[in-house]
Scaffold this active site. Sequence first.
Site, PDB file in Angstrom:
ATOM      1  N   ARG A 109      -2.148 -11.309  21.585  1.00 58.04           N
ATOM      2  CA  ARG A 109      -1.336 -10.316  22.273  1.00 58.04           C
ATOM      3  C   ARG A 109       0.076 -10.356  21.682  1.00 58.04           C
ATOM      4  O   ARG A 109       0.518 -11.384  21.161  1.00 58.04           O
ATOM      5  CB  ARG A 109      -1.275 -10.590  23.776  1.00 58.04           C
ATOM      6  CG  ARG A 109      -2.637 -10.623  24.472  1.00 58.04           C
ATOM      7  CD  ARG A 109      -2.471 -11.016  25.929  1.00 58.04           C
ATOM      8  NE  ARG A 109      -3.731 -10.994  26.669  1.00 58.04           N
ATOM      9  CZ  ARG A 109      -4.507 -12.071  26.860  1.00 58.04           C
ATOM     10  NH1 ARG A 109      -4.136 -13.250  26.354  1.00 58.04           N
ATOM     11  NH2 ARG A 109      -5.627 -11.976  27.540  1.00 58.04           N
ATOM     12  N   LYS A 133      -2.119 -15.570  28.956  1.00 59.28           N
ATOM     13  CA  LYS A 133      -1.766 -15.241  30.336  1.00 59.28           C
ATOM     14  C   LYS A 133      -2.019 -16.438  31.239  1.00 59.28           C
ATOM     15  O   LYS A 133      -3.035 -17.119  31.121  1.00 59.28           O
ATOM     16  CB  LYS A 133      -2.582 -14.038  30.810  1.00 59.28           C
ATOM     17  CG  LYS A 133      -2.185 -12.729  30.131  1.00 59.28           C
ATOM     18  CD  LYS A 133      -2.965 -11.560  30.689  1.00 59.28           C
ATOM     19  CE  LYS A 133      -2.539 -10.244  30.056  1.00 59.28           C
ATOM     20  NZ  LYS A 133      -3.305  -9.102  30.589  1.00 59.28           N
ATOM     21  N   HIS A 199      -1.036  -3.824  20.118  1.00 59.50           N
ATOM     22  CA  HIS A 199      -2.263  -4.075  20.867  1.00 59.50           C
ATOM     23  C   HIS A 199      -3.478  -3.410  20.220  1.00 59.50           C
ATOM     24  O   HIS A 199      -4.611  -3.867  20.401  1.00 59.50           O
ATOM     25  CB  HIS A 199      -2.118  -3.588  22.309  1.00 59.50           C
ATOM     26  CG  HIS A 199      -3.088  -4.219  23.252  1.00 59.50           C
ATOM     27  ND1 HIS A 199      -2.907  -5.475  23.779  1.00 59.50           N
ATOM     28  CD2 HIS A 199      -4.282  -3.774  23.746  1.00 59.50           C
ATOM     29  CE1 HIS A 199      -3.924  -5.775  24.562  1.00 59.50           C
ATOM     30  NE2 HIS A 199      -4.774  -4.765  24.552  1.00 59.50           N
ATOM     31  N   ARG A 202      -5.413  -5.745  18.052  1.00 61.45           N
ATOM     32  CA  ARG A 202      -6.270  -6.626  18.860  1.00 61.45           C
ATOM     33  C   ARG A 202      -7.587  -5.923  19.201  1.00 61.45           C
ATOM     34  O   ARG A 202      -8.674  -6.501  19.093  1.00 61.45           O
ATOM     35  CB  ARG A 202      -5.518  -7.026  20.135  1.00 61.45           C
ATOM     36  CG  ARG A 202      -6.276  -7.897  21.141  1.00 61.45           C
ATOM     37  CD  ARG A 202      -5.286  -8.320  22.217  1.00 61.45           C
ATOM     38  NE  ARG A 202      -5.925  -8.801  23.433  1.00 61.45           N
ATOM     39  CZ  ARG A 202      -6.263 -10.067  23.661  1.00 61.45           C
ATOM     40  NH1 ARG A 202      -6.052 -10.980  22.721  1.00 61.45           N
ATOM     41  NH2 ARG A 202      -6.815 -10.437  24.793  1.00 61.45           N
ATOM     42  N   HIS A 225     -10.256 -13.764  27.406  1.00 55.84           N
ATOM     43  CA  HIS A 225     -10.626 -13.019  28.609  1.00 55.84           C
ATOM     44  C   HIS A 225     -11.426 -13.913  29.557  1.00 55.84           C
ATOM     45  O   HIS A 225     -12.293 -14.665  29.122  1.00 55.84           O
ATOM     46  CB  HIS A 225     -11.482 -11.798  28.245  1.00 55.84           C
ATOM     47  CG  HIS A 225     -10.722 -10.722  27.555  1.00 55.84           C
ATOM     48  ND1 HIS A 225     -11.314  -9.743  26.782  1.00 55.84           N
ATOM     49  CD2 HIS A 225      -9.384 -10.447  27.506  1.00 55.84           C
ATOM     50  CE1 HIS A 225     -10.388  -8.935  26.299  1.00 55.84           C
ATOM     51  NE2 HIS A 225      -9.224  -9.341  26.729  1.00 55.84           N
ATOM     52  N   TYR A 234     -12.619  -3.326  25.218  1.00 54.85           N
ATOM     53  CA  TYR A 234     -11.923  -3.380  23.939  1.00 54.85           C
ATOM     54  C   TYR A 234     -12.811  -2.934  22.788  1.00 54.85           C
ATOM     55  O   TYR A 234     -12.340  -2.721  21.691  1.00 54.85           O
ATOM     56  CB  TYR A 234     -11.473  -4.821  23.643  1.00 54.85           C
ATOM     57  CG  TYR A 234     -10.213  -5.228  24.350  1.00 54.85           C
ATOM     58  CD1 TYR A 234      -9.060  -5.514  23.639  1.00 54.85           C
ATOM     59  CD2 TYR A 234     -10.170  -5.344  25.727  1.00 54.85           C
ATOM     60  CE1 TYR A 234      -7.895  -5.905  24.279  1.00 54.85           C
ATOM     61  CE2 TYR A 234      -9.021  -5.734  26.383  1.00 54.85           C
ATOM     62  CZ  TYR A 234      -7.887  -6.011  25.651  1.00 54.85           C
ATOM     63  OH  TYR A 234      -6.738  -6.397  26.289  1.00 54.85           O
TER      64      TYR A 234
END
Length: 252
Positions: A109, A133, A199, A202, A225, A234
């Site tokens: 990211r 994250k 992004h 990615r 994820h 994605y």
Amino acid sequence: LQKLLSYYNKSIDEITDGDIYNYMNVYSKARGIQNRSLENMRLVFSSFFNWAFQHKRVSTNPMTIINKIKTDYKLKKPYSDEEMEMLSYGCKNSRDHAMIEFLYSSCVRVGELEKLNINDINLSKHELVVYGKGNKERTTYINARTYIRLKHYLDSRTDSNPALFVSLKKPNNRLSIQGIEAAVKRIGKRAGVNNVHPHRFRRTGATNAINRGMPIQEVSLFLGHENISTTQLYSIVDQRNVKFSHERYLSA
């Protein structure tokens, strides 16, 4: 949340489901926002009032009867092979070459890229540790092409900044998220490729990995994820792969 509370000038325990319905309706009409943005607002309110109810800050949860807002999902396309090649030609320095290759092969990211230091990369093993994250740690990788581009860029640097990517002009500060986005956008403009942003690299990496046979469970782990359903958003499955699989598995 601040806007909601100031709109009614009430304490949180006085806010009703009707208040929230009315506020979202007024806000939507005044701003002309789409359902996706409105659903994001609902999620914020829901998260907050769920927390408030669990911690006895409110006697009732006004969000219990406010349903999810239906949204249309727009398929976001990755870069084509031709666009990736055009972007490479749009780079004017070793940093930009290394950065777009790094974004693609590592699938990090933009916020993760901003925080990376040179010492986070094990060049000999073509791998790096990323803190994603929730500060969750994961290992990701770079391909041989990225390794060559990155090594060339790092060898050309004369600054002492520990950051992986820095500004081209002195004092060579760490590139911020905005700086990375601006650099990538300039590359896209020179290359004649529309809608260029970090992004999308990615998304392109995830799509290519799946279409070339990488199990989606591994792609999900690679991307960081928690839910495979997020990974599926994605990826765009190549129709040629569908045809090949159909002939393979459903042939007479």
